[in-house]
Write an enzyme that holds these catalytic residues in place. Structure first.
Site, short mmCIF file in Angstrom:
data_model
loop_
_atom_site.label_atom_id
_atom_site.label_comp_id
_atom_site.label_asym_id
_atom_site.label_seq_id
_atom_site.Cartn_x
_atom_site.Cartn_y
_atom_site.Cartn_z
N ASP A 16 48.52 55.83 146.19
CA ASP A 16 49.69 55.51 146.55
C ASP A 16 50.18 55.67 147.93
O ASP A 16 49.52 56.54 148.60
CB ASP A 16 50.68 56.54 145.56
CG ASP A 16 52.15 55.94 145.55
OD1 ASP A 16 52.64 55.00 146.01
OD2 ASP A 16 53.08 56.73 144.91
N GLY A 17 50.94 55.09 148.50
CA GLY A 17 51.51 55.15 149.74
C GLY A 17 51.06 54.22 150.79
O GLY A 17 51.31 54.23 152.19
N GLY A 19 52.45 51.16 151.17
CA GLY A 19 53.71 50.79 151.76
C GLY A 19 54.19 51.61 153.12
O GLY A 19 54.43 51.04 154.04
N TRP A 21 52.29 53.67 154.74
CA TRP A 21 51.36 53.68 155.74
C TRP A 21 51.84 52.54 156.78
O TRP A 21 51.56 52.68 158.00
CB TRP A 21 50.10 53.50 155.07
CG TRP A 21 48.97 53.65 156.15
CD1 TRP A 21 48.18 55.02 156.46
CD2 TRP A 21 48.23 52.79 156.75
NE1 TRP A 21 47.21 54.48 157.40
CE2 TRP A 21 47.45 53.15 157.77
CE3 TRP A 21 48.51 51.42 156.83
CZ2 TRP A 21 46.59 52.46 158.52
CZ3 TRP A 21 47.94 50.47 157.73
CH2 TRP A 21 46.72 50.95 158.57
N HIS A 33 48.06 47.74 151.92
CA HIS A 33 47.04 47.30 150.82
C HIS A 33 45.66 47.12 151.44
O HIS A 33 44.62 47.32 151.00
CB HIS A 33 47.52 46.18 150.11
CG HIS A 33 48.95 46.31 149.40
ND1 HIS A 33 49.21 47.72 148.94
CD2 HIS A 33 49.91 46.04 149.13
CE1 HIS A 33 50.39 47.88 148.43
NE2 HIS A 33 50.93 46.52 148.78
N LEU A 127 27.00 54.54 138.87
CA LEU A 127 28.29 54.85 138.95
C LEU A 127 29.10 53.89 138.23
O LEU A 127 28.63 52.65 138.67
CB LEU A 127 29.04 55.01 140.29
CG LEU A 127 30.44 55.01 140.59
CD1 LEU A 127 31.00 56.44 140.09
CD2 LEU A 127 31.06 54.74 141.97
N SER A 195 53.53 57.93 136.25
CA SER A 195 53.67 56.51 136.31
C SER A 195 53.24 55.75 135.39
O SER A 195 52.58 54.72 135.60
CB SER A 195 53.41 56.04 137.83
OG SER A 195 54.14 56.71 138.61
N GLU A 206 42.80 67.49 134.92
CA GLU A 206 43.40 68.52 135.93
C GLU A 206 43.75 67.47 136.83
O GLU A 206 43.29 66.32 137.39
CB GLU A 206 42.05 69.27 136.85
CG GLU A 206 41.40 70.21 135.82
CD GLU A 206 42.29 71.23 135.57
OE1 GLU A 206 43.10 71.74 136.44
OE2 GLU A 206 42.21 71.81 134.55
C1 FPP Z 1 50.46 51.97 145.78
O1 FPP Z 1 51.02 51.93 147.20
C2 FPP Z 1 49.50 50.85 145.97
C3 FPP Z 1 49.11 49.79 145.25
C4 FPP Z 1 50.17 49.24 144.29
C5 FPP Z 1 48.18 48.87 145.30
C6 FPP Z 1 46.83 49.48 145.29
C7 FPP Z 1 45.84 48.35 145.65
C8 FPP Z 1 45.12 48.47 146.64
C9 FPP Z 1 44.53 49.32 147.64
C10 FPP Z 1 43.98 47.26 146.57
C11 FPP Z 1 42.95 47.41 145.68
C12 FPP Z 1 41.65 46.77 145.82
C13 FPP Z 1 40.51 46.80 144.98
C14 FPP Z 1 39.49 45.77 145.05
C15 FPP Z 1 40.71 47.74 143.66
P1 FPP Z 1 52.62 51.44 147.22
O2 FPP Z 1 52.63 49.85 147.82
O3 FPP Z 1 53.33 51.82 146.13
O4 FPP Z 1 53.11 52.37 148.60
P2 FPP Z 1 54.48 53.01 148.64
O5 FPP Z 1 54.73 53.90 147.52
O6 FPP Z 1 54.43 53.69 150.17
O7 FPP Z 1 55.46 51.77 148.97
#
Ligand code: FPP
Length: 240
Positions: A16-17, A19, A21, A33, A127, A195, A206
């Site tokens: 999470d985070g 957006g 960032w 992303h 893994l 969520s 944990e």
């Molecule tokens: C949450 O941040 C992140 C996501 C919903 C997407 C996560 C996906 C990736 C990092 C790409 C993964 C790729 C592979 C190959 C597994 P947010 O958008 O909710 O951030 P915010 O809460 O700051 O808006």
């Protein structure tokens, strides 16, 4: 050197985070992303290095389909591109790649690539990297119940078993069949909720909440999480 004691078998991460960032840097959400994929790579490497056997990542929830179409498309394209790019890495490093979730909602092209990556890495044992895509915990429990009900309808002779099914047997209808429950669930970016993630499977996990935004969550942060886990006292509702 692996000086960590009591390494969890299965680490799961709610990433999470991304957006926030991106916003902090005046960038589009997609940039967060893209940077987040680097954290996926770093944590996968760290998991191999520290001997974690299962690393699972909540990459896209059933609810995430409700995000703006442009962002959904960007995320799906990023998944596709990352899988294409990482397959050789999975093969070189003994990583079994698994995608779990409501696969019917993903496009044919992405599903074909997922099948290919899963088949080619099926024999790897170092893994298991599980990506939860179009997944939600309630959806998983419901699809398990439907599968079970369908089995009873198709095999009425099994109906007697309906009332005697136990937790372990029901767990085999969940999409996580064969994957041990997560020992630790990490959520980044300071948010403290599940969520609709692994609702059934997290019964005795944990939890570790980190303020670090996912694109900044790298090897050192992963290691700190393992260290924090090693100090936890797991009693599973019993007295020690
Ligand atoms: C949450 O941040 C992140 C996501 C919903 C997407 C996560 C996906 C990736 C990092 C790409 C993964 C790729 C592979 C190959 C597994 P947010 O958008 O909710 O951030 P915010 O809460 O700051 O808006």
């Amino acid at each position: 050197m692996n000086e960590l004691e009591n390494v969890p078998v299965h680490v799961s991460i709610i990433m999470d985070g991304n957006g926030r960032w991106a916003r902090e840097r005046g960038l589009e959400r997609a940039a967060g992303h893209i940077e987040g994929v680097e954290s996926v790579r770093a944590c996968t490497e760290a998991a191999v290095e520290y001997g974690v056997r299962y690393l699972s990542l909540y990459a896209f929830s059933e609810e995430n389909w409700g995000r703006p179409q442009e962002e959904v498309n960007a995320l799906m394209a990023l998944m596709f591109k990352s899988m294409m790019a990482e397959l050789s890495n999975f093969l070189e490093n003994g990583i079994r790649f698994v995608v779990l979730g409501h696969r019917e909602r993903l496009g044919d092209e992405l599903n074909a690539l997922i099948d290919d990556c899963m088949e080619k890495t099926a024999g790897n044992t170092t893994l298991t990297l599980v990506i939860f895509l179009s997944y939600s915990g309630k959806w998983d429990i419901l699809q398990a119940a439907k599968k079970y009900a369908r089995e009873i309808l198709e095999h009425p002779e099994k109906a007697d078993g309906l009332l005697s099914i136990d937790e372990e047997a029901f767990g085999r209808y969940l999409v996580t069949d064969g994957i041990p429950d997560p020992d630790m669930i990490i959520r980044t970016s300071g948010e403290m909720r599940l969520s609709n993630y692994l609702l059934w499977q997290s019964a005795y996990s944990e939890f570790l909440f980190s303020d670090v935004l996912w694109p900044d969550f790298r090897k050192e942060e992963f290691r700190s999480a393992l260290l924090a886990y090693s100090k936890r006292d797991r009693r599973y509702g019993k007295v020690k």
